[in-house]
Motif scaffolding. Structure first.
Motif, PDB file in Angstrom:
ATOM      1  N   PHE A 123       0.841  -1.202   0.000  1.00 55.92           N
ATOM      2  CA  PHE A 123       0.000   0.000   0.000  1.00 55.92           C
ATOM      3  C   PHE A 123       0.875   1.251   0.000  1.00 55.92           C
ATOM      4  N   LEU A 124       0.442   2.232  -0.724  1.00 55.25           N
ATOM      5  CA  LEU A 124       1.148   3.513  -0.817  1.00 55.25           C
ATOM      6  C   LEU A 124       0.350   4.582  -0.090  1.00 55.25           C
ATOM      7  N   ILE A 155       5.282   6.953   1.540  1.00 54.80           N
ATOM      8  CA  ILE A 155       5.618   5.767   2.325  1.00 54.80           C
ATOM      9  C   ILE A 155       4.867   4.574   1.747  1.00 54.80           C
ATOM     10  N   GLU A 156       5.578   3.433   1.630  1.00 56.71           N
ATOM     11  CA  GLU A 156       4.968   2.195   1.178  1.00 56.71           C
ATOM     12  C   GLU A 156       4.980   1.191   2.326  1.00 56.71           C
ATOM     13  N   PRO A 187      10.664   4.169   7.295  1.00 53.36           N
ATOM     14  CA  PRO A 187      10.581   4.995   6.090  1.00 53.36           C
ATOM     15  C   PRO A 187      11.790   5.912   5.929  1.00 53.36           C
ATOM     16  N   TRP A 188      12.703   5.884   6.900  1.00 50.10           N
ATOM     17  CA  TRP A 188      13.879   6.767   6.834  1.00 50.10           C
ATOM     18  C   TRP A 188      15.133   6.050   6.365  1.00 50.10           C
ATOM     19  N   TYR A 222       8.540   1.085   4.179  1.00 45.85           N
ATOM     20  CA  TYR A 222       9.646   1.602   3.379  1.00 45.85           C
ATOM     21  C   TYR A 222       9.372   3.061   3.005  1.00 45.85           C
ATOM     22  N   PRO A 223      10.418   3.787   2.610  1.00 47.39           N
ATOM     23  CA  PRO A 223      10.154   5.062   1.948  1.00 47.39           C
ATOM     24  C   PRO A 223       9.560   4.782   0.572  1.00 47.39           C
ATOM     25  N   GLY A 224       8.750   5.681   0.057  1.00 45.25           N
ATOM     26  CA  GLY A 224       8.239   5.531  -1.302  1.00 45.25           C
ATOM     27  C   GLY A 224       9.299   5.931  -2.302  1.00 45.25           C
TER      28      GLY A 224
END
Length: 444
Positions: free
Chosen positions: A236-237, A417-418, A377-378, A409-411
């Motif tokens: 998911f994004l 963000i994913e 996410p960083w 995760y970062p997008g």
């Protein structure tokens, strides 16, 4: 569909390793030993196809050898010492330069689009075969390499999968290593241009090491294998705009001047509430939200952000289904915020002091009605360029996969963000069509 052929399986050792140069022994803390029975976390990056002129395998292996000279603990092995005087065992990492597993494979029937899948699709099962440490547990680091890689050549791209021993390093240390490796590969920088590895070099006062554990706690118990065929995964994004909306909404619902809900806390609360809403649980059932946290800057004195090792703690928010569904986003985010805030230097040390008195190694079987938020996410995921372009996508592989596991995760676009989400197929199907959830999220 995915016919994966292993071309070679080799060991890559640190550059110019000299066994007489002095081997480092790394003693393990209670937080390291906590992961003794955990499977290797596995992640993978999807890349565009390199130029045919690129000597892909040779470049990757030679640069990996240089990177391992810097991040030498990964090239070592776990050592188990059985203490016959009291029926216990101790462990340490011997940085002996044994090297790491490197698999070269081919899946020429698979394209980049197959890996990504069509819109609103689940993560394909064949992706599991692109990872090198399926089912490997941390305690097997005695004979297994402490980090392993698999490069799989696709029809129009490459996939680099990797798994690492969580007793040796956490996600922060792993991505620092991976960033260094990709930079060495793309620029040809010599290892002398990089700062020496900063080891954790920290242990609790008053706790003797090596820590002694009852031998029964170091063995892998016979477990009934529970089929995970009903589990599926989707990515998911959440866009930067929706992150801002969720964060603003959560803070607007919190009547507190001294507590500020972070972006990740707001997102975690949104995921938690949405999953519970679609899980058909009874109102009185107890539910949990667990977050893995980097504790480096929370310790006193704080550790450097770059120090190598495993320094993660668990923060667990607990409530009931009824209380969750009768409360808003801000309330759920506040529960997460409070438990994150409770992870202090004192709390961290108290856990360790109590743990060594009666060591207990968890089996890392998921707690019922829990979500677990892992990764960050960083982390610098999309900055990894080995010389043929930046990653197209990141995916999590097998390893401690469970119902309710969320890998963050970062997008690929800055600020997004994913979240790779593992749930039962029924819950995932409901979540994927939940209008309230989809106001702030979409399927990649």
């Amino acid at each position: 569909m995915a016919d994966v052929v292993v071309i070679s399986n080799t060991i890559v050792r640190p550059e110019s390793y000299n066994d007489e140069s002095g081997r480092v022994k790394i003693h393990l803390t209670p937080w390291d030993l906590f992961f003794l029975r955990a499977e290797y976390p596995q992640r993978g990056l999807l890349f565009p196809q390199p130029d045919p002129e690129t000597n892909l395998i040779s470049q990757l292996k030679s640069s990996l050898s240089v990177a391992l000279k810097i991040f030498y603990p990964f090239a070592g092995r776990l050592v188990k010492v059985e203490n016959e005087d009291d029926g216990t065992a101790s462990f340490y990492i011997d940085c002996d330069g044994s090297g790491v597993k490197f698999v070269h494979a081919s899946a020429k029937t698979v394209s980049v689009s197959d890996v990504l899948g069509p819109a609103d699709s689940i993560v394909p099962d064949f992706l599991n075969r692109f990872f090198p440490a399926n089912g490997v547990k941390s305690c097997e680091g005695i004979s297994e390499s402490l980090i392993a890689f698999q490069l799989t050549e696709l029809k129009d791209g490459v996939f680099i999968g990797f798994g690492y021993n969580h007793m040796v390093a956490d996600g922060s240390s792993f991505w620092n290593f991976f960033n260094t490796w990709s930079e060495i590969c793309s620029t040809g920088f010599d290892r002398r241009n990089f700062s020496p590895l900063l080891l954790r070099g920290w242990f609790l006062d008053g706790i003797d090491y090596p820590i002694r554990i009852p031998i029964s706690e170091t063995e892998i118990p016979n477990q009934i294998v529970v089929t995970s065929s009903s589990l599926q995964e989707k990515v998911f994004l959440i866009t930067s705009r929706n992150i801002s909306v969720l964060k603003s909404k959560a803070n607007g619902e919190v009547d507190s001047d001294d507590r500020k809900i972070s972006s990740l806390q707001a997102i975690s609360a949104h995921m938690w509430r949405s999953i519970i809403r679609n899980s058909d649980l009874n109102p009185e059932e107890v539910i949990h939200c667990k977050l893995l946290m980097d504790m480096r800057r929370r310790l006193k004195p704080p550790l450097e952000k770059e120090c190598f090792g495993n320094v993660v703690g668990f923060a667990t928010a607990t409530t009931t289904v009824g209380e969750m569904l009768n409360s808003g986003l801000g309330w759920a985010a506040l529960q997460i915020n409070k438990t994150v805030g409770s992870q202090t230097n004192e709390e961290f040390r108290e856990f360790a002091e109590n743990w060594v008195k009666k060591p207990k190694i968890p089996n890392h079987v998921a707690v019922s009605n829990s979500i677990i938020v892992a990764s960050s996410p960083w982390f610098n995921v999309y900055g990894n360029d080995f010389g043929w372009g930046k990653p197209i996508a990141v995916r999590a592989g097998p390893g401690n996969t469970s119902d309710g596991k969320l890998i963050v995760y970062p997008g690929i676009e800055e600020g997004n963000i994913e979240i790779q989400t593992c749930l039962s197929s029924l819950v995932l199907e409901k979540l994927s069509s939940d209008e309230e959830f989809l106001k702030h999220a979409c399927v990649v």
